[in-house]
Design a protein around this motif. Structure first.
Motif, PDB file in Angstrom:
ATOM      1  N   THR A  12      29.899  47.778  40.600  1.00  0.00           N
ATOM      2  CA  THR A  12      30.199  46.416  39.928  1.00  0.00           C
ATOM      3  C   THR A  12      30.554  46.106  38.575  1.00  0.00           C
ATOM      4  OG1 THR A  12      28.772  45.446  41.758  1.00  0.00           O
ATOM      5  CG2 THR A  12      29.946  44.318  39.732  1.00  0.00           C
ATOM      6  N   GLU A  13      29.727  46.971  37.781  1.00  0.00           N
ATOM      7  CA  GLU A  13      30.700  47.126  36.285  1.00  0.00           C
ATOM      8  C   GLU A  13      31.723  48.091  36.042  1.00  0.00           C
ATOM      9  OE1 GLU A  13      26.875  48.447  34.330  1.00  0.00           O
ATOM     10  OE2 GLU A  13      26.405  47.053  34.586  1.00  0.00           O
ATOM     11  N   TRP A  14      31.607  48.642  37.163  1.00  0.00           N
ATOM     12  CA  TRP A  14      33.150  49.671  36.766  1.00  0.00           C
ATOM     13  C   TRP A  14      34.405  49.147  37.739  1.00  0.00           C
ATOM     14  CZ3 TRP A  14      30.119  54.323  39.308  1.00  0.00           C
ATOM     15  CH2 TRP A  14      29.587  55.529  38.564  1.00  0.00           C
ATOM     16  N   LEU A  15      34.278  48.283  38.733  1.00  0.00           N
ATOM     17  CA  LEU A  15      35.167  47.263  39.236  1.00  0.00           C
ATOM     18  C   LEU A  15      35.297  46.085  38.636  1.00  0.00           C
ATOM     19  CD1 LEU A  15      33.875  46.951  42.763  1.00  0.00           C
ATOM     20  CD2 LEU A  15      36.575  48.428  42.717  1.00  0.00           C
ATOM     21  N   ASN A  16      34.616  45.777  37.783  1.00  0.00           N
ATOM     22  CA  ASN A  16      35.068  44.713  36.638  1.00  0.00           C
ATOM     23  C   ASN A  16      35.346  45.464  35.911  1.00  0.00           C
ATOM     24  OD1 ASN A  16      34.375  42.026  37.764  1.00  0.00           O
ATOM     25  ND2 ASN A  16      32.019  42.473  37.908  1.00  0.00           N
TER      26      ASN A  16
ATOM     27  N   LEU B 299      37.719  49.823  36.490  1.00  0.00           N
ATOM     28  CA  LEU B 299      38.239  51.209  36.639  1.00  0.00           C
ATOM     29  C   LEU B 299      38.666  51.646  38.609  1.00  0.00           C
ATOM     30  CD1 LEU B 299      36.277  51.776  34.780  1.00  0.00           C
ATOM     31  CD2 LEU B 299      35.524  53.905  35.591  1.00  0.00           C
ATOM     32  N   PRO B 300      39.817  52.371  38.608  1.00  0.00           N
ATOM     33  CA  PRO B 300      40.252  52.850  40.172  1.00  0.00           C
ATOM     34  C   PRO B 300      39.278  52.549  41.266  1.00  0.00           C
ATOM     35  CG  PRO B 300      41.609  54.008  39.164  1.00  0.00           C
ATOM     36  CD  PRO B 300      39.962  53.552  37.743  1.00  0.00           C
ATOM     37  N   PRO B 301      39.528  51.655  42.369  1.00  0.00           N
ATOM     38  CA  PRO B 301      38.606  51.731  43.145  1.00  0.00           C
ATOM     39  C   PRO B 301      38.402  53.188  44.015  1.00  0.00           C
ATOM     40  CG  PRO B 301      39.780  49.715  43.180  1.00  0.00           C
ATOM     41  CD  PRO B 301      40.399  50.680  42.314  1.00  0.00           C
ATOM     42  N   ALA B 302      39.451  53.889  43.925  1.00  0.00           N
ATOM     43  CA  ALA B 302      39.335  55.642  44.511  1.00  0.00           C
ATOM     44  C   ALA B 302      38.290  56.135  43.614  1.00  0.00           C
ATOM     45  CB  ALA B 302      41.165  55.705  44.744  1.00  0.00           C
ATOM     46  N   GLN B 303      38.615  56.204  42.929  1.00  0.00           N
ATOM     47  CA  GLN B 303      37.673  56.459  42.063  1.00  0.00           C
ATOM     48  C   GLN B 303      35.857  56.734  42.033  1.00  0.00           C
ATOM     49  OE1 GLN B 303      38.037  59.545  39.716  1.00  0.00           O
ATOM     50  NE2 GLN B 303      36.573  60.024  40.267  1.00  0.00           N
TER      51      GLN B 303
ATOM     52  N   ALA C 214      38.075  51.655  51.830  1.00  0.00           N
ATOM     53  CA  ALA C 214      37.773  50.029  52.434  1.00  0.00           C
ATOM     54  C   ALA C 214      36.166  49.754  52.829  1.00  0.00           C
ATOM     55  CB  ALA C 214      38.038  50.428  53.214  1.00  0.00           C
ATOM     56  N   VAL C 215      35.111  51.103  51.854  1.00  0.00           N
ATOM     57  CA  VAL C 215      34.279  50.522  52.423  1.00  0.00           C
ATOM     58  C   VAL C 215      33.643  49.570  51.123  1.00  0.00           C
ATOM     59  CG1 VAL C 215      31.348  51.101  52.089  1.00  0.00           C
ATOM     60  CG2 VAL C 215      32.691  52.567  54.195  1.00  0.00           C
ATOM     61  N   LEU C 216      33.994  50.613  50.145  1.00  0.00           N
ATOM     62  CA  LEU C 216      33.581  50.315  48.563  1.00  0.00           C
ATOM     63  C   LEU C 216      34.609  48.305  48.691  1.00  0.00           C
ATOM     64  CD1 LEU C 216      32.851  51.366  45.856  1.00  0.00           C
ATOM     65  CD2 LEU C 216      35.100  51.054  45.322  1.00  0.00           C
ATOM     66  N   LEU C 217      35.698  48.168  48.742  1.00  0.00           N
ATOM     67  CA  LEU C 217      35.940  46.979  48.857  1.00  0.00           C
ATOM     68  C   LEU C 217      35.718  45.988  49.565  1.00  0.00           C
ATOM     69  CD1 LEU C 217      39.817  47.683  47.137  1.00  0.00           C
ATOM     70  CD2 LEU C 217      37.550  47.599  46.132  1.00  0.00           C
ATOM     71  N   ALA C 218      34.967  46.872  50.900  1.00  0.00           N
ATOM     72  CA  ALA C 218      34.722  45.379  52.187  1.00  0.00           C
ATOM     73  C   ALA C 218      33.205  44.959  51.319  1.00  0.00           C
ATOM     74  CB  ALA C 218      34.382  45.928  53.267  1.00  0.00           C
ATOM     75  N   PHE C 219      32.766  45.515  50.770  1.00  0.00           N
ATOM     76  CA  PHE C 219      31.260  45.479  49.604  1.00  0.00           C
ATOM     77  C   PHE C 219      31.245  44.640  48.666  1.00  0.00           C
ATOM     78  CE2 PHE C 219      26.851  45.549  48.240  1.00  0.00           C
ATOM     79  CZ  PHE C 219      25.772  45.677  49.276  1.00  0.00           C
ATOM     80  N   TYR C 220      32.302  44.834  48.071  1.00  0.00           N
ATOM     81  CA  TYR C 220      32.116  45.204  46.367  1.00  0.00           C
ATOM     82  C   TYR C 220      33.443  43.921  45.657  1.00  0.00           C
ATOM     83  CZ  TYR C 220      28.267  48.080  46.088  1.00  0.00           C
ATOM     84  OH  TYR C 220      27.598  48.428  45.767  1.00  0.00           O
ATOM     85  N   ALA C 221      34.228  43.426  47.203  1.00  0.00           N
ATOM     86  CA  ALA C 221      35.446  42.647  46.753  1.00  0.00           C
ATOM     87  C   ALA C 221      34.898  41.577  45.590  1.00  0.00           C
ATOM     88  CB  ALA C 221      36.571  42.437  47.613  1.00  0.00           C
ATOM     89  N   GLY C 222      33.972  40.858  46.516  1.00  0.00           N
ATOM     90  CA  GLY C 222      33.069  39.921  45.995  1.00  0.00           C
ATOM     91  C   GLY C 222      32.843  39.579  44.640  1.00  0.00           C
ATOM     92  N   CYS C 223      32.212  41.088  43.851  1.00  0.00           N
ATOM     93  CA  CYS C 223      31.890  40.956  42.726  1.00  0.00           C
ATOM     94  C   CYS C 223      32.987  40.721  41.567  1.00  0.00           C
ATOM     95  CB  CYS C 223      31.207  41.941  43.179  1.00  0.00           C
ATOM     96  SG  CYS C 223      29.773  41.573  44.463  1.00  0.00           S
TER      97      CYS C 223
END
Length: 151
Positions: free
Chosen positions: A74-78, A81-85, A95-104
């Protein structure tokens, strides 16, 4: 997964001091096998108790060891940082990363607006129609609204 340099140095020192090879366990159970869940949970509770305030300890913060993973991703997304990395480091698909963490993900909208506005100013033709103004007005009107429910 990357870690803070001081922690990485300490882990490397431990691995060297213990003479560990790739595939060896850093921490093993009494007879060399996997640590039992109860031992791990007990050690984690002790570490939390020793390092957190009473209020933090009573909160759900880091209640389970796995919660650290969620916090880090969550910290990295905020941080933008690029979601692919991040997905690569986490061993997930984007797809799995963003499905779970997009709301964060939060706090990035003001920076994104500034970047988009700066780009529109560069592309804007002073002799042409005020297209950039219409785009900016539309963006400001709709960007703060949640996505429409499409299901």
């Amino acid at each position: 997964m990357p870690g803070p340099p001081p922690l990485t140095r300490r882990l490397r020192e431990y691995i060297r001091a213990e003479g560990l090879s790739p595939g060896d366990r850093m921490f093993s159970g009494k007879y060399g096998g996997i640590l039992s869940g109860s031992v791990t949970r007990r050690a984690w509770r002790g570490a939390r108790k020793a390092e957190l305030t009473e209020r933090e300890y009573q909160s759900p913060m880091g209640k389970r060891i796995y919660d650290i993973r969620h916090t880090r991703l969550t910290e990295w997304l905020n941080q933008g940082l690029p979601p692919a990395q991040i997905a690569y480091w986490a061993g997930n698909s984007v797809a799995v990363l963003l499905a779970f963490y997009a709301g964060c993900i939060e706090g990035q909208l003001p920076d994104l607006k500034r970047r988009m506005e700066a780009e529109m100013e560069v592309e804007e033709d002073p002799n042409g129609p005020p297209e950039a103004d219409r785009v900016r007005e539309n963006f400001d009107t709709h960007s703060a609204q949640p996505p429409a429910d499409t299901r």
